[in-house]
Design a protein around this motif. Structure first.
Motif, PDB file in Angstrom:
ATOM      1  N   GLY A  51       0.843  -1.710   0.194  1.00  0.00           N
ATOM      2  CA  GLY A  51      -0.182  -0.156   0.030  1.00  0.00           C
ATOM      3  C   GLY A  51       1.051   1.138  -0.103  1.00  0.00           C
ATOM      4  N   MET A  52       2.302   1.023   0.774  1.00  0.00           N
ATOM      5  CA  MET A  52       2.935   2.085   0.313  1.00  0.00           C
ATOM      6  C   MET A  52       3.221   2.404  -0.754  1.00  0.00           C
ATOM      7  SD  MET A  52       3.194   3.881   3.326  1.00  0.00           S
ATOM      8  CE  MET A  52       4.578   4.980   2.868  1.00  0.00           C
ATOM      9  N   LEU A  53       3.718   1.873  -1.445  1.00  0.00           N
ATOM     10  CA  LEU A  53       4.308   1.467  -3.490  1.00  0.00           C
ATOM     11  C   LEU A  53       3.971   2.939  -4.187  1.00  0.00           C
ATOM     12  CD1 LEU A  53       4.683  -1.949  -4.067  1.00  0.00           C
ATOM     13  CD2 LEU A  53       6.252  -0.724  -3.293  1.00  0.00           C
ATOM     14  N   PHE A  56       6.926   5.429  -4.668  1.00  0.00           N
ATOM     15  CA  PHE A  56       6.968   6.404  -6.109  1.00  0.00           C
ATOM     16  C   PHE A  56       7.334   7.886  -6.311  1.00  0.00           C
ATOM     17  CE2 PHE A  56       5.459   7.886 -10.718  1.00  0.00           C
ATOM     18  CZ  PHE A  56       6.850   6.838 -11.071  1.00  0.00           C
ATOM     19  N   ILE A  57       6.542   8.421  -5.717  1.00  0.00           N
ATOM     20  CA  ILE A  57       6.673   9.257  -5.364  1.00  0.00           C
ATOM     21  C   ILE A  57       8.109  10.547  -4.567  1.00  0.00           C
ATOM     22  CG2 ILE A  57       5.770  12.030  -4.335  1.00  0.00           C
ATOM     23  CD1 ILE A  57       3.750  10.350  -7.225  1.00  0.00           C
ATOM     24  N   LEU A  98       8.202  14.709 -13.376  1.00  0.00           N
ATOM     25  CA  LEU A  98       7.177  13.369 -13.354  1.00  0.00           C
ATOM     26  C   LEU A  98       5.753  13.576 -13.720  1.00  0.00           C
ATOM     27  CD1 LEU A  98       6.934  10.490 -12.577  1.00  0.00           C
ATOM     28  CD2 LEU A  98       6.375  11.650 -10.349  1.00  0.00           C
ATOM     29  N   SER A  99       5.355  14.893 -13.983  1.00  0.00           N
ATOM     30  CA  SER A  99       3.856  14.952 -14.349  1.00  0.00           C
ATOM     31  C   SER A  99       4.382  14.534 -15.887  1.00  0.00           C
ATOM     32  CB  SER A  99       3.277  15.741 -14.068  1.00  0.00           C
ATOM     33  OG  SER A  99       3.583  16.508 -13.098  1.00  0.00           O
ATOM     34  N   HIS A 123      13.678  -0.074  -6.940  1.00  0.00           N
ATOM     35  CA  HIS A 123      13.741   1.177  -6.214  1.00  0.00           C
ATOM     36  C   HIS A 123      13.018   1.545  -5.100  1.00  0.00           C
ATOM     37  CE1 HIS A 123      17.569   1.029  -8.143  1.00  0.00           C
ATOM     38  NE2 HIS A 123      17.912   1.211  -7.293  1.00  0.00           N
ATOM     39  N   MET A 124      11.683   1.330  -6.013  1.00  0.00           N
ATOM     40  CA  MET A 124      10.293   1.245  -4.679  1.00  0.00           C
ATOM     41  C   MET A 124      10.508   0.529  -4.160  1.00  0.00           C
ATOM     42  SD  MET A 124       7.260   2.906  -7.765  1.00  0.00           S
ATOM     43  CE  MET A 124       6.839   1.224  -7.423  1.00  0.00           C
ATOM     44  N   VAL A 125      10.886  -0.858  -4.108  1.00  0.00           N
ATOM     45  CA  VAL A 125      10.789  -1.819  -2.986  1.00  0.00           C
ATOM     46  C   VAL A 125      12.101  -1.564  -2.164  1.00  0.00           C
ATOM     47  CG1 VAL A 125      10.765  -4.905  -2.904  1.00  0.00           C
ATOM     48  CG2 VAL A 125       9.939  -3.755  -4.661  1.00  0.00           C
ATOM     49  N   LEU A 126      13.104  -1.131  -2.857  1.00  0.00           N
ATOM     50  CA  LEU A 126      14.407  -1.271  -1.455  1.00  0.00           C
ATOM     51  C   LEU A 126      14.388  -0.062  -0.881  1.00  0.00           C
ATOM     52  CD1 LEU A 126      17.186  -3.502  -3.909  1.00  0.00           C
ATOM     53  CD2 LEU A 126      15.342  -4.013  -2.245  1.00  0.00           C
ATOM     54  N   ILE A 127      14.680   0.508  -1.398  1.00  0.00           N
ATOM     55  CA  ILE A 127      15.536   1.806  -0.948  1.00  0.00           C
ATOM     56  C   ILE A 127      14.412   3.114  -1.753  1.00  0.00           C
ATOM     57  CG2 ILE A 127      16.834   4.036   0.260  1.00  0.00           C
ATOM     58  CD1 ILE A 127      18.312   1.809   0.262  1.00  0.00           C
ATOM     59  N   ALA A 128      13.780   4.573  -1.317  1.00  0.00           N
ATOM     60  CA  ALA A 128      12.885   5.299  -2.791  1.00  0.00           C
ATOM     61  C   ALA A 128      13.799   6.885  -2.264  1.00  0.00           C
ATOM     62  CB  ALA A 128      11.778   5.466  -1.935  1.00  0.00           C
ATOM     63  N   GLU A 129      14.761   6.517  -2.958  1.00  0.00           N
ATOM     64  CA  GLU A 129      15.257   7.938  -2.519  1.00  0.00           C
ATOM     65  C   GLU A 129      15.497   8.587  -4.128  1.00  0.00           C
ATOM     66  OE1 GLU A 129      18.907   9.479  -0.772  1.00  0.00           O
ATOM     67  OE2 GLU A 129      18.058   8.232   1.420  1.00  0.00           O
TER      68      GLU A 129
END
Length: 159
Positions: A32-34, A38-39, A87-88, A120-126
């Motif tokens: 649910g946090m994905l 992503f953002i 991104l948009s 990177h969303m799964v591991l470290i989202a930076e």
């Protein structure tokens, strides 16, 4: 608190370990946090790429902090705004490319973007981890802008 006096490498290792614990303890909550991750991956001020140690949230806490760090604040605000626009328009460009004849060659660039996002969303989202894929996002953003300008030009010519 345990990250206050750590290097970026140590912070990344701590975040990775915490992320893996979160996945293990609450897989559905993590999924649910994905969208948020992503953002967080694609929208940021890129301070760590420019070695700026002042966090955006610390600058915006008071008018005095903004005055003392005004150039840093402007730089971070500019990068944040630019990343939101990028991104948009990049996502719009991906959508437009998927519906056009250029998709045959553009889908490879799309897959690179999806790969970087998924890993990177799964591991470290930076934001710094998404930086290698920024050129592909920029290409899709330019495609979207070109499409919008061409469409507008066609409408002006018709009138």
């Amino acid at each position: 608190k345990e990250t206050e006096k750590c290097s970026y490498g140590e912070i990344s290792r701590l975040r990775l370990a915490a992320g893996l614990r979160n996945i293990k303890n609450d897989s559905l909550g993590y999924i649910g946090m994905l969208p948020v991750k992503f953002i967080k991956l694609w929208v940021g001020s890129y301070s760590n790429l420019f070695d700026i140690k002042i966090a955006f949230r610390d600058i915006t806490k008071s008018h005095r902090a903004i005055q003392d760090n005004f150039k840093v604040y402007l730089f971070k605000f500019f990068n944040l705004s630019l990343s939101i626009l990028m991104l948009s328009f990049g996502v719009i460009g991906m959508f437009l490319a998927s519906r056009s004849k250029v998709w045959k060659s553009a889908h490879i660039l799309f897959l690179v973007f999806v790969y970087f996002s998924a890993v990177h969303m799964v591991l470290i989202a930076e934001t710094r981890y998404g930086a290698p894929a920024l050129p592909y996002l920029i290409m899709f953003a330019v495609f979207a802008l070109e499409h919008i300008f061409n469409q507008r030009r066609r409408n002006v010519v018709k009138e």
